[in-house]
Scaffold this active site. Sequence first.
Site, PDB file in Angstrom:
ATOM      1  N   ASN A   1       0.852  -1.190   0.000  1.00  0.00           N
ATOM      2  CA  ASN A   1       0.000   0.000   0.000  1.00  0.00           C
ATOM      3  C   ASN A   1       0.879   1.228   0.000  1.00  0.00           C
ATOM      4  O   ASN A   1       1.940   1.234   0.623  1.00  0.00           O
ATOM      5  CB  ASN A   1      -0.871   0.004   1.263  1.00  0.00           C
ATOM      6  CG  ASN A   1      -1.758   1.237   1.350  1.00  0.00           C
ATOM      7  OD1 ASN A   1      -2.439   1.597   0.373  1.00  0.00           O
ATOM      8  ND2 ASN A   1      -1.766   1.910   2.499  1.00  0.00           N
TER       9      ASN A   1
ATOM     10  N   HIS B   1       1.022   5.063   1.311  1.00  0.00           N
ATOM     11  CA  HIS B   1       0.362   5.872   2.335  1.00  0.00           C
ATOM     12  C   HIS B   1       1.068   7.231   2.413  1.00  0.00           C
ATOM     13  O   HIS B   1       2.303   7.280   2.482  1.00  0.00           O
ATOM     14  CB  HIS B   1       0.458   5.155   3.689  1.00  0.00           C
ATOM     15  CG  HIS B   1      -0.222   5.902   4.787  1.00  0.00           C
ATOM     16  ND1 HIS B   1      -1.587   5.925   4.935  1.00  0.00           N
ATOM     17  CD2 HIS B   1       0.277   6.680   5.781  1.00  0.00           C
ATOM     18  CE1 HIS B   1      -1.903   6.673   5.972  1.00  0.00           C
ATOM     19  NE2 HIS B   1      -0.794   7.139   6.505  1.00  0.00           N
TER      20      HIS B   1
ATOM     21  N   SER C   1       5.057   6.622   2.305  1.00  0.00           N
ATOM     22  CA  SER C   1       5.609   5.297   2.608  1.00  0.00           C
ATOM     23  C   SER C   1       4.907   4.248   1.751  1.00  0.00           C
ATOM     24  O   SER C   1       3.696   4.323   1.539  1.00  0.00           O
ATOM     25  CB  SER C   1       5.346   4.928   4.076  1.00  0.00           C
ATOM     26  OG  SER C   1       5.799   5.933   4.959  1.00  0.00           O
TER      27      SER C   1
ATOM     28  N   ASP D   1      -2.268   0.367   8.395  1.00  0.00           N
ATOM     29  CA  ASP D   1      -1.028   1.105   8.080  1.00  0.00           C
ATOM     30  C   ASP D   1       0.123   0.746   9.021  1.00  0.00           C
ATOM     31  O   ASP D   1       0.983   1.587   9.319  1.00  0.00           O
ATOM     32  CB  ASP D   1      -1.276   2.631   8.115  1.00  0.00           C
ATOM     33  CG  ASP D   1      -2.308   3.067   7.091  1.00  0.00           C
ATOM     34  OD1 ASP D   1      -2.409   2.422   6.037  1.00  0.00           O
ATOM     35  OD2 ASP D   1      -3.024   4.047   7.347  1.00  0.00           O
TER      36      ASP D   1
HETATM   37  C1  GRF Z   1      -2.635   9.158  -2.602  1.00  0.00           C
HETATM   38  O1  GRF Z   1      -2.216  10.289  -1.933  1.00  0.00           O
HETATM   39  C2  GRF Z   1      -2.348   7.923  -1.784  1.00  0.00           C
HETATM   40  O2  GRF Z   1      -1.168   7.995  -1.069  1.00  0.00           O
HETATM   41  C3  GRF Z   1      -3.523   7.920  -0.853  1.00  0.00           C
HETATM   42  O3  GRF Z   1      -4.607   8.339  -1.626  1.00  0.00           O
HETATM   43  C4  GRF Z   1      -4.135   9.134  -2.699  1.00  0.00           C
HETATM   44  C5  GRF Z   1      -4.629   8.494  -3.944  1.00  0.00           C
HETATM   45  O4  GRF Z   1      -4.360   9.229  -5.082  1.00  0.00           O
HETATM   46  N1  GRF Z   1      -3.682   6.650  -0.197  1.00  0.00           N
HETATM   47  P1  GRF Z   1      -4.609   8.641  -6.536  1.00  0.00           P
HETATM   48  O5  GRF Z   1      -6.009   8.055  -6.575  1.00  0.00           O
HETATM   49  O6  GRF Z   1      -3.559   7.610  -6.815  1.00  0.00           O
HETATM   50  O7  GRF Z   1      -4.485   9.832  -7.432  1.00  0.00           O
END
Ligand code: GRF
Length: 219
Positions: free
Chosen positions: A106, A108, A135, A144
Amino acid sequence: MSRRIAVLVSGRGSNLQALLDAIKAGTLSADLVGVLSDRPDAPALQKVPEALRWSADAKSFPDRLAFDQALADAVAACHPDWVICAGYMRILGDDFIERFRGRLLNIHPSLLPKYRGLRTHARALAAGDVEHGASVHFVVPELDAGTVLAQVVIPVLPGDTPESLAVRLLPHEHALLTASVALAISGRLTEQDSHPFCDGQPLLKPLALDSSGNLFPSP
Ligand code: GRF
């Protein structure tokens, strides 16, 4: 090489787009075998041909378990080597995580273990942090909380808002995710006794991303 990847998305899909761009440019030799979503209206789904899409509205299932089972079956049907959560906003159930554990990553938007969960940019600013980042971590049942594979760090600038921080971080997230997926499919990541290893060594510290988009052991 274990290069088959399935990507889970819920929203706009800029991280998915970064992976697609890297595949097209030849810098990521992954095979995208499916893009799956809990939101049939997720703009991210439109980025790939229909044959690669799977989505279902989680609200139309009797309970969380039933949705998770359907999602897990759909992911398994793609036969991925790795499952990548790229802006997937629904909490995955324990059964799903166990089924793909060790090959489930994932991204994050915080320097974990700081700021698990939501509103990470606002929380970093409220805490007066001078650095922020993103991360990529292994997914485990606790939210997470899995081993962090790699991180990217950016400075917090005077006058930053949660929005400006998010905008500035996003391209770095894309580079981090792309490099992390490249590492994953290279076969250099393994799991022994439920602990991730990189190049045969336990991953004790997150790898860091340099300005050329390469991962290296952090000092
Ligand atoms: C990103 O900031 C990711 O880290 C978080 O949600 C956002 C998703 O953006 N979990 P996208 O849909 O990839 O544009």
